[in-house]
Design a protein around this motif. Sequence first.
Motif, PDB file in Angstrom:
ATOM      1  N   LEU A  94      -0.127 -29.613 -58.004  1.00  0.00           N
ATOM      2  CA  LEU A  94      -0.569 -30.566 -59.016  1.00  0.00           C
ATOM      3  C   LEU A  94      -1.214 -31.792 -58.375  1.00  0.00           C
ATOM      4  O   LEU A  94      -2.166 -32.366 -58.929  1.00  0.00           O
ATOM      5  N   SER A  95      -0.729 -32.176 -57.211  1.00  0.00           N
ATOM      6  CA  SER A  95      -1.328 -33.309 -56.498  1.00  0.00           C
ATOM      7  C   SER A  95      -2.758 -32.985 -56.076  1.00  0.00           C
ATOM      8  O   SER A  95      -3.612 -33.876 -56.041  1.00  0.00           O
ATOM      9  N   ARG A  96      -3.015 -31.733 -55.770  1.00  0.00           N
ATOM     10  CA  ARG A  96      -4.384 -31.318 -55.453  1.00  0.00           C
ATOM     11  C   ARG A  96      -5.288 -31.509 -56.666  1.00  0.00           C
ATOM     12  O   ARG A  96      -6.439 -31.947 -56.541  1.00  0.00           O
ATOM     13  N   PHE A  97      -4.770 -31.189 -57.841  1.00  0.00           N
ATOM     14  CA  PHE A  97      -5.546 -31.405 -59.068  1.00  0.00           C
ATOM     15  C   PHE A  97      -5.819 -32.891 -59.270  1.00  0.00           C
ATOM     16  O   PHE A  97      -6.944 -33.291 -59.597  1.00  0.00           O
ATOM     17  N   VAL A  98      -4.784 -33.702 -59.095  1.00  0.00           N
ATOM     18  CA  VAL A  98      -4.946 -35.151 -59.269  1.00  0.00           C
ATOM     19  C   VAL A  98      -5.984 -35.690 -58.294  1.00  0.00           C
ATOM     20  O   VAL A  98      -6.831 -36.515 -58.657  1.00  0.00           O
ATOM     21  N   GLU A  99      -5.954 -35.211 -57.056  1.00  0.00           N
ATOM     22  CA  GLU A  99      -6.936 -35.640 -56.070  1.00  0.00           C
ATOM     23  C   GLU A  99      -8.343 -35.274 -56.512  1.00  0.00           C
ATOM     24  O   GLU A  99      -9.270 -36.088 -56.438  1.00  0.00           O
ATOM     25  N   SER A 100      -8.508 -34.045 -56.984  1.00  0.00           N
ATOM     26  CA  SER A 100      -9.821 -33.597 -57.444  1.00  0.00           C
ATOM     27  C   SER A 100     -10.297 -34.429 -58.634  1.00  0.00           C
ATOM     28  O   SER A 100     -11.455 -34.861 -58.684  1.00  0.00           O
ATOM     29  N   TRP A 101      -9.391 -34.686 -59.579  1.00  0.00           N
ATOM     30  CA  TRP A 101      -9.756 -35.491 -60.747  1.00  0.00           C
ATOM     31  C   TRP A 101     -10.140 -36.905 -60.341  1.00  0.00           C
ATOM     32  O   TRP A 101     -11.154 -37.444 -60.820  1.00  0.00           O
ATOM     33  N   SER A 102      -9.358 -37.517 -59.472  1.00  0.00           N
ATOM     34  CA  SER A 102      -9.633 -38.889 -59.050  1.00  0.00           C
ATOM     35  C   SER A 102     -10.985 -38.996 -58.342  1.00  0.00           C
ATOM     36  O   SER A 102     -11.762 -39.915 -58.598  1.00  0.00           O
ATOM     37  N   GLN A 103     -11.261 -38.044 -57.487  1.00  0.00           N
ATOM     38  CA  GLN A 103     -12.496 -38.105 -56.710  1.00  0.00           C
ATOM     39  C   GLN A 103     -13.729 -37.763 -57.545  1.00  0.00           C
ATOM     40  O   GLN A 103     -14.848 -38.051 -57.128  1.00  0.00           O
ATOM     41  N   ARG A 104     -13.523 -37.192 -58.712  1.00  0.00           N
ATOM     42  CA  ARG A 104     -14.643 -36.876 -59.602  1.00  0.00           C
ATOM     43  C   ARG A 104     -14.742 -37.812 -60.791  1.00  0.00           C
ATOM     44  O   ARG A 104     -15.701 -37.746 -61.553  1.00  0.00           O
ATOM     45  N   THR A 105     -13.755 -38.684 -60.944  1.00  0.00           N
ATOM     46  CA  THR A 105     -13.736 -39.592 -62.079  1.00  0.00           C
ATOM     47  C   THR A 105     -13.755 -41.059 -61.644  1.00  0.00           C
ATOM     48  O   THR A 105     -14.614 -41.831 -62.078  1.00  0.00           O
ATOM     49  N   ILE A 106     -12.827 -41.440 -60.782  1.00  0.00           N
ATOM     50  CA  ILE A 106     -12.725 -42.843 -60.377  1.00  0.00           C
ATOM     51  C   ILE A 106     -13.674 -43.165 -59.228  1.00  0.00           C
ATOM     52  O   ILE A 106     -14.403 -44.162 -59.267  1.00  0.00           O
ATOM     53  N   HIS A 107     -13.684 -42.322 -58.208  1.00  0.00           N
ATOM     54  CA  HIS A 107     -14.496 -42.610 -57.022  1.00  0.00           C
ATOM     55  C   HIS A 107     -15.985 -42.755 -57.332  1.00  0.00           C
ATOM     56  O   HIS A 107     -16.629 -43.681 -56.814  1.00  0.00           O
ATOM     57  N   PRO A 108     -16.590 -41.871 -58.148  1.00  0.00           N
ATOM     58  CA  PRO A 108     -18.021 -42.043 -58.425  1.00  0.00           C
ATOM     59  C   PRO A 108     -18.337 -43.373 -59.100  1.00  0.00           C
ATOM     60  O   PRO A 108     -19.384 -43.975 -58.829  1.00  0.00           O
ATOM     61  N   PHE A 109     -17.444 -43.834 -59.970  1.00  0.00           N
ATOM     62  CA  PHE A 109     -17.682 -45.117 -60.621  1.00  0.00           C
ATOM     63  C   PHE A 109     -17.593 -46.256 -59.614  1.00  0.00           C
ATOM     64  O   PHE A 109     -18.469 -47.127 -59.562  1.00  0.00           O
ATOM     65  N   VAL A 110     -16.535 -46.255 -58.810  1.00  0.00           N
ATOM     66  CA  VAL A 110     -16.361 -47.327 -57.822  1.00  0.00           C
ATOM     67  C   VAL A 110     -17.546 -47.373 -56.873  1.00  0.00           C
ATOM     68  O   VAL A 110     -18.080 -48.453 -56.567  1.00  0.00           O
ATOM     69  N   SER A 111     -17.974 -46.222 -56.403  1.00  0.00           N
ATOM     70  CA  SER A 111     -19.013 -46.168 -55.366  1.00  0.00           C
ATOM     71  C   SER A 111     -20.407 -46.446 -55.896  1.00  0.00           C
ATOM     72  O   SER A 111     -21.361 -46.526 -55.109  1.00  0.00           O
ATOM     73  N   THR A 112     -20.569 -46.613 -57.212  1.00  0.00           N
ATOM     74  CA  THR A 112     -21.871 -47.005 -57.766  1.00  0.00           C
ATOM     75  C   THR A 112     -21.763 -48.322 -58.528  1.00  0.00           C
ATOM     76  O   THR A 112     -22.688 -48.690 -59.255  1.00  0.00           O
ATOM     77  N   SER A 113     -20.653 -49.018 -58.351  1.00  0.00           N
ATOM     78  CA  SER A 113     -20.445 -50.305 -59.001  1.00  0.00           C
ATOM     79  C   SER A 113     -20.690 -51.425 -57.996  1.00  0.00           C
ATOM     80  O   SER A 113     -21.039 -51.188 -56.830  1.00  0.00           O
ATOM     81  N   ARG A 114     -20.460 -52.639 -58.424  1.00  0.00           N
ATOM     82  CA  ARG A 114     -20.647 -53.806 -57.557  1.00  0.00           C
ATOM     83  C   ARG A 114     -19.770 -53.739 -56.307  1.00  0.00           C
ATOM     84  O   ARG A 114     -20.025 -54.441 -55.328  1.00  0.00           O
ATOM     85  N   ALA A 115     -18.736 -52.896 -56.337  1.00  0.00           N
ATOM     86  CA  ALA A 115     -17.904 -52.715 -55.154  1.00  0.00           C
ATOM     87  C   ALA A 115     -18.722 -52.212 -53.969  1.00  0.00           C
ATOM     88  O   ALA A 115     -18.403 -52.520 -52.816  1.00  0.00           O
ATOM     89  N   LEU A 116     -19.771 -51.462 -54.248  1.00  0.00           N
ATOM     90  CA  LEU A 116     -20.612 -50.921 -53.182  1.00  0.00           C
ATOM     91  C   LEU A 116     -21.226 -52.043 -52.344  1.00  0.00           C
ATOM     92  O   LEU A 116     -21.167 -52.018 -51.107  1.00  0.00           O
ATOM     93  N   VAL A 117     -21.792 -53.026 -52.999  1.00  0.00           N
ATOM     94  CA  VAL A 117     -22.395 -54.158 -52.291  1.00  0.00           C
ATOM     95  C   VAL A 117     -21.307 -55.032 -51.675  1.00  0.00           C
ATOM     96  O   VAL A 117     -21.489 -55.577 -50.580  1.00  0.00           O
ATOM     97  N   SER A 118     -20.173 -55.143 -52.350  1.00  0.00           N
ATOM     98  CA  SER A 118     -19.068 -55.942 -51.804  1.00  0.00           C
ATOM     99  C   SER A 118     -18.565 -55.356 -50.497  1.00  0.00           C
ATOM    100  O   SER A 118     -18.243 -56.097 -49.560  1.00  0.00           O
TER     101      SER A 118
END
Length: 230
Positions: A94-118
């Motif tokens: 189940l942790s593998r699923f959570v990892e996959s979900w996080s990297q396809r849901t949260i990470h793409p948003f963070v990496s294209t937000s103002r955090a990228l320039v920060s």
Amino acid sequence: MAILLHELVGSDPQRPFSPHCWKVRLALRHKGLDFRTVPVPFTGVASIEGGSGIVPVLRDGETVVSDSFAIAEYLETAYPDAPSLFGGEGGRHLSRFVESWSQRTIHPFVSTSRALVSIHDSLAAPDRVYFRQSREKVFGKPLEAVIVGDEERLAEFGKKLNPLRSLLERQAFLGGDVPLFADYIVFGAFQWLRVVTPWQVLASDDPIADWFERCLDLHGGEGRQVPAAA
């Protein structure tokens, strides 16, 4: 010999920001293990022992392990008498699923937000050059153009978090009454944001925000050892 954790940092070696490194930090604390961190800049990752070209990298005696999930699996096997990171084999999957979900849901948003320039701005000069060139090659445009409209994208991102939000309305952690590695996976993604930018993406009354605060307090406040970006 102390356990060594190689983790990614910017110009300030006391402010690690990689979500994958934060997963391992909390996993080590969960197991009750002492460790020493080795700060590594972007341009130093390729020279870390083990030759994996990624962070985090863990050295425990003669054993060197890279990749955050592989490190968690190693810790679970090497220290079976310490609190479990998975709560059983089913929890590992189940942790593998959570990892996959996080990297396809949260990470793409963070990496294209103002955090990228920060992140770019937090790096030392040689790492800024590497970071900008490598990311702009991927995105095909300047970093400053990538993050345009992140405020407008925030509402849609919030909707994508509804499965997580619904779960945390009913229980304290993804693991139930106690945290597991699945919690640390998602925590790492939100800690990434917290460390690099003061931008608040969660409302104060959001169940996810309450959960994140609980996670920051875990293991003697390990997550709070690094102050939020100001």
